[in-house]
Scaffold this motif. Structure first.
Motif, short mmCIF file in Angstrom:
data_model
loop_
_atom_site.label_atom_id
_atom_site.label_comp_id
_atom_site.label_asym_id
_atom_site.label_seq_id
_atom_site.Cartn_x
_atom_site.Cartn_y
_atom_site.Cartn_z
N VAL A 129 35.30 78.35 34.91
CA VAL A 129 33.96 77.87 34.59
C VAL A 129 34.02 76.48 33.96
N CYS A 130 35.07 76.21 33.18
CA CYS A 130 35.22 74.89 32.57
C CYS A 130 35.40 73.82 33.64
N THR A 131 36.24 74.10 34.63
CA THR A 131 36.48 73.16 35.72
C THR A 131 35.21 72.92 36.52
N ALA A 132 34.48 74.00 36.83
CA ALA A 132 33.25 73.87 37.61
C ALA A 132 32.19 73.07 36.85
N MET A 133 32.10 73.26 35.54
CA MET A 133 31.13 72.53 34.73
C MET A 133 31.47 71.04 34.72
N ALA A 134 32.75 70.72 34.54
CA ALA A 134 33.17 69.32 34.53
C ALA A 134 32.90 68.65 35.87
N GLU A 135 33.17 69.37 36.95
CA GLU A 135 32.92 68.81 38.28
C GLU A 135 31.43 68.61 38.53
N GLY A 136 30.61 69.51 37.99
CA GLY A 136 29.17 69.38 38.16
C GLY A 136 28.58 68.18 37.43
N MET A 137 29.19 67.82 36.30
CA MET A 137 28.70 66.69 35.51
C MET A 137 29.26 65.35 36.00
N ALA A 138 30.45 65.39 36.58
CA ALA A 138 31.13 64.16 36.98
C ALA A 138 30.31 63.35 37.98
N GLY A 139 30.13 62.08 37.66
CA GLY A 139 29.51 61.15 38.60
C GLY A 139 28.04 61.33 38.85
N ALA A 140 27.38 62.24 38.13
CA ALA A 140 25.95 62.49 38.38
C ALA A 140 25.12 61.26 38.06
N GLU A 141 24.18 60.96 38.95
CA GLU A 141 23.29 59.81 38.73
C GLU A 141 22.37 60.03 37.53
N LYS A 142 21.93 61.29 37.36
CA LYS A 142 21.01 61.59 36.26
C LYS A 142 21.31 62.98 35.72
N ILE A 143 21.59 63.05 34.42
CA ILE A 143 21.78 64.32 33.74
C ILE A 143 20.71 64.45 32.66
N PRO A 189 16.32 74.61 23.06
CA PRO A 189 15.15 75.19 22.39
C PRO A 189 14.81 74.50 21.08
N GLY A 190 15.83 73.88 20.45
CA GLY A 190 15.60 73.20 19.18
C GLY A 190 14.86 71.89 19.29
N GLY A 191 14.72 71.35 20.52
CA GLY A 191 13.95 70.12 20.69
C GLY A 191 14.70 68.97 21.32
N THR A 192 15.95 69.16 21.68
CA THR A 192 16.70 68.10 22.36
C THR A 192 16.10 67.81 23.73
N HIS A 193 15.97 66.54 24.05
CA HIS A 193 15.66 66.09 25.41
C HIS A 193 16.32 64.74 25.59
N LEU A 194 17.47 64.75 26.25
CA LEU A 194 18.25 63.53 26.43
C LEU A 194 18.53 63.34 27.91
N GLU A 195 18.32 62.12 28.40
CA GLU A 195 18.61 61.79 29.79
C GLU A 195 19.59 60.62 29.83
N TYR A 196 20.55 60.68 30.77
CA TYR A 196 21.52 59.62 30.90
C TYR A 196 22.14 59.65 32.28
N SER A 197 22.89 58.61 32.62
CA SER A 197 23.62 58.55 33.88
C SER A 197 25.12 58.67 33.62
N ALA A 198 25.78 59.44 34.47
CA ALA A 198 27.24 59.55 34.44
C ALA A 198 27.83 58.97 35.72
N LYS A 199 27.10 58.08 36.36
CA LYS A 199 27.55 57.50 37.62
C LYS A 199 28.92 56.84 37.44
#
Length: 322
Positions: A131-145, A150-160
């Protein structure tokens, strides 16, 4: 008595996590306050037929401060190194250069004797690897994450263009991992992060620990521009201001905790591994794939994150979907 009970944890670190082989040169970097842990590890290194060397250094004044140049050179020359320290040397050129030279490293920052016996170290690292490997691969290179909580976080960024890092407590040559946290992470592209971070889990640095009330950080163009909350928020804000280094406000990392045996206790590498948590690292990013070297690297942790990368849900309310 603790030395006896630490033997099982030491065996796991040496044989499962670092995979130490007979004849290897293993450097253990430590401080006097953690010498008992270093000795337990050295005993197991010797038992398996490798050669341990313990280097005791003066505690660093702050996290991310480089170790002495002699120790950095020894790390680079080693087959494997184990860092058992109070102030983190994880995000340093010494670690980066040692890994680039083909060594492999495990980082046991803020470790206590109890952590060598119970908690995250009891995790099934082989099971967590998938699951750790799959999560890292899912985040890698994403144009928009998009990260929310529930506590109120809303953060947007690029990992391109950025790699995904998978730290599941087991290493091969040219790799390092923290221990006992199991985490996937990515370093946001500099200047792209915007939104609000609400930490409601822990800030396991500078004596803050488990949070009594939320700490809110406002982010604009990749930097923290405001920190608010109670006395713990003020501790963080005052400490960062004291660095006189604008790079300490850099949004350096988005990490995901994936060790079911970890729990919030105020110690960094336990807290960051709590299953379903997310943390945002601020400051140095050079060991994660970023370009920023700051005078510190701190993580602020929130519970039950939801992560959407290029429209795909990777985690929902703390439950991985990969």
């Amino acid at each position: 008595m603790e030395n006896i009970y630490m033997s099982r944890g030491a065996s796991k670190v040496v044989n499962v996590c670092a995979k130490i082989k007979p004849g290897e040169q293993v450097l253990i970097v430590t401080e006097l306050s953690r010498l008992s842990i270093a000795q337990a590890l050295a005993t197991e290194v010797y038992r398996v037929g490798a050669e341990p060397a313990i280097c005791i250094m003066e505690p660093r004044k702050q996290d991310s401060e480089e170790p002495p140049k002699e120790i950095a050179a020894a790390m680079k020359a080693s087959d494997a190194f184990l860092s058992v320290v109070g102030k983190s040397i994880t995000h340093t050129h010494a670690v980066k250069d040692a890994i680039a030279a083909g060594s492999r490293g495990l980082v046991l920052t803020h470790f206590t004797e109890e952590m060598m016996i119970h908690g995250g170290i009891e995790g099934d690292f082989e099971e967590a690897k998938r699951v750790c490997t799959a999560m890292a691969e899912g985040m890698a290179g994403a144009e928009k994450i998009v990260l929310t909580s529930p506590g109120g976080t809303h953060l947007e960024y690029s990992a391109k263009g950025r790699r995904g890092n998978k730290l599941y407590c087991m290493v091969e040559p040219g790799q390092f991992s923290t221990l006992p946290t199991v985490e996937a992470n990515v370093s946001p592209l500099e200047g792209t992060a915007n939104g609000v971070i609400v930490a409601d889990g822990s800030i396991p640095y500078i004596g803050i620990g488990v949070l009594e009330e939320p700490v809110t950080l406002k982010v604009e163009n990749g930097r923290i521009v405001d920190i608010s909350g109670g006395y713990q928020a003020k501790m963080l804000a005052d400490n960062l201001a004291s660095k006189n280094d604008p790079n300490v406000y850099n949004v350096a990392e988005h990490g995901v905790g994936l060790n079911p045996r970890c729990h919030f206790c105020g110690f960094m590498l336990e807290d960051e591994g709590v299953f379903g948590s997310c943390h945002i690292g601020i400051g140095t990013s050079i060991t994660l794939g970023g370009t920023v070297k700051a005078s510190c690297h701190y993580d602020v942790i929130m519970k039950n994150g939801t992560i959407v990368a290029d429209g795909k849900v990777l985690m929902e309310n703390g439950v991985p979907k990969v």
